[in-house]
Design a protein around this motif. Structure first.
Motif, PDB file in Angstrom:
ATOM      1  N   ASP A   1      26.537  44.156  32.615  1.00 51.17           N
ATOM      2  CA  ASP A   1      26.702  43.586  33.948  1.00 51.17           C
ATOM      3  C   ASP A   1      28.023  43.963  34.616  1.00 51.17           C
ATOM      4  O   ASP A   1      28.310  43.521  35.723  1.00 51.17           O
ATOM      5  CB  ASP A   1      26.567  42.062  33.896  1.00 51.17           C
TER       6      ASP A   1
ATOM      7  N   TRP B   1      34.435  46.642  37.705  1.00 51.34           N
ATOM      8  CA  TRP B   1      33.363  46.600  38.707  1.00 51.34           C
ATOM      9  C   TRP B   1      32.310  45.619  38.227  1.00 51.34           C
ATOM     10  O   TRP B   1      31.831  45.709  37.094  1.00 51.34           O
ATOM     11  CB  TRP B   1      32.744  47.984  38.903  1.00 51.34           C
ATOM     12  N   ASP B   2      31.943  44.665  39.084  1.00 57.94           N
ATOM     13  CA  ASP B   2      30.943  43.646  38.785  1.00 57.94           C
ATOM     14  C   ASP B   2      29.611  44.061  39.403  1.00 57.94           C
ATOM     15  O   ASP B   2      29.527  44.243  40.620  1.00 57.94           O
ATOM     16  CB  ASP B   2      31.401  42.300  39.346  1.00 57.94           C
TER      17      ASP B   2
ATOM     18  N   GLU C   1      26.774  42.391  39.799  1.00 54.89           N
ATOM     19  CA  GLU C   1      26.132  41.392  40.654  1.00 54.89           C
ATOM     20  C   GLU C   1      26.702  41.400  42.066  1.00 54.89           C
ATOM     21  O   GLU C   1      25.959  41.367  43.041  1.00 54.89           O
ATOM     22  CB  GLU C   1      26.289  39.997  40.049  1.00 54.89           C
ATOM     23  N   THR C   2      28.017  41.469  42.184  1.00 48.99           N
ATOM     24  CA  THR C   2      28.639  41.433  43.517  1.00 48.99           C
ATOM     25  C   THR C   2      28.859  42.823  44.102  1.00 48.99           C
ATOM     26  O   THR C   2      29.025  42.957  45.310  1.00 48.99           O
ATOM     27  CB  THR C   2      30.005  40.723  43.454  1.00 48.99           C
ATOM     28  N   GLY C   3      28.921  43.847  43.238  1.00 49.45           N
ATOM     29  CA  GLY C   3      29.225  45.195  43.700  1.00 49.45           C
ATOM     30  C   GLY C   3      30.700  45.394  44.005  1.00 49.45           C
ATOM     31  O   GLY C   3      31.094  46.429  44.534  1.00 49.45           O
ATOM     32  N   ALA C   4      31.518  44.400  43.667  1.00 55.48           N
ATOM     33  CA  ALA C   4      32.944  44.463  43.976  1.00 55.48           C
ATOM     34  C   ALA C   4      33.744  44.947  42.774  1.00 55.48           C
ATOM     35  O   ALA C   4      33.390  44.684  41.630  1.00 55.48           O
ATOM     36  CB  ALA C   4      33.444  43.078  44.402  1.00 55.48           C
TER      37      ALA C   4
ATOM     38  N   ARG D   1      37.773  45.067  41.140  1.00 56.73           N
ATOM     39  CA  ARG D   1      39.087  44.416  41.243  1.00 56.73           C
ATOM     40  C   ARG D   1      40.031  45.028  40.225  1.00 56.73           C
ATOM     41  O   ARG D   1      39.620  45.465  39.152  1.00 56.73           O
ATOM     42  CB  ARG D   1      38.983  42.920  41.064  1.00 56.73           C
TER      43      ARG D   1
END
Length: 169
Positions: free
Chosen positions: A127, A148-149, A151-154, A156
């Motif tokens: 994930d 990179w996450d 689920e959110t596509g973000a 950090r």
């Protein structure tokens, strides 16, 4: 690349001018790896998937002749492939892409030519990805670790002045 099957005591030779081993699917039946394909004097890095049960080798993601992929890795759940990608005549930046392992549809994870990305690794749950990022053209040349996450596509920033990220079990 030579693959030895200990159950059958047989060897399979996979054609590769690069010699990089690649990444095994979670079921151990498929190997995804890179090789060079030459058009005249120009080389292009491409992706192959070797299905060892079917004894078949398939080139994937060859629709765009200007785009090359490098360092593909299977997600632990087998649904995704993460890889770097770059346009051949666009500079030194490597961007990260997410590839659907069934349809080979591509989703860009990063798209910033000021940076190059590498050393990507899947989370055990498939994930998230950790990866290394370098700023190109900088005299500082300090690597960063990003997360990179899915689920959110973000993405950090996780750590500055750090490289080669890995997940702990």
């Amino acid at each position: 690349i030579r693959v030895h099957n200990f159950r059958t005591n047989s060897n399979i030779q996979l054609p590769s001018q690069m010699g990089r081993v690649g990444s095994w699917s979670s079921d151990g039946n498929r190997l995804i790896y890179n090789d060079l394909q030459f058009v005249g004097a120009l080389g292009k890095v491409i992706i192959y998937i070797a299905d060892l049960q079917a004894e078949d080798i398939m080139q994937v993601l060859d629709a765009d002749p200007a785009l090359e992929f490098n360092n593909p890795i299977w997600s632990p759940d087998g649904k995704w492939i993460a890889s770097t990608a770059r346009y051949i005549n666009s500079g030194n930046d490597q961007q990260l892409v997410l590839i659907d392992a069934q349809t080979y549809d591509i989703q860009w994870i990063t798209q910033d030519a000021r940076y190059t990305h590498s050393s990507h690794q899947w989370s055990p749950a498939s994930d998230a990805l950790v990866y290394q990022r370098f700023e190109l053209g900088s005299s500082q040349f300090e690597p960063e670790i990003w997360l990179w996450d899915m689920e959110t596509g973000a993405s950090r920033l996780v750590s500055e002045q750090a490289g080669m990220p890995r997940w702990l079990p």
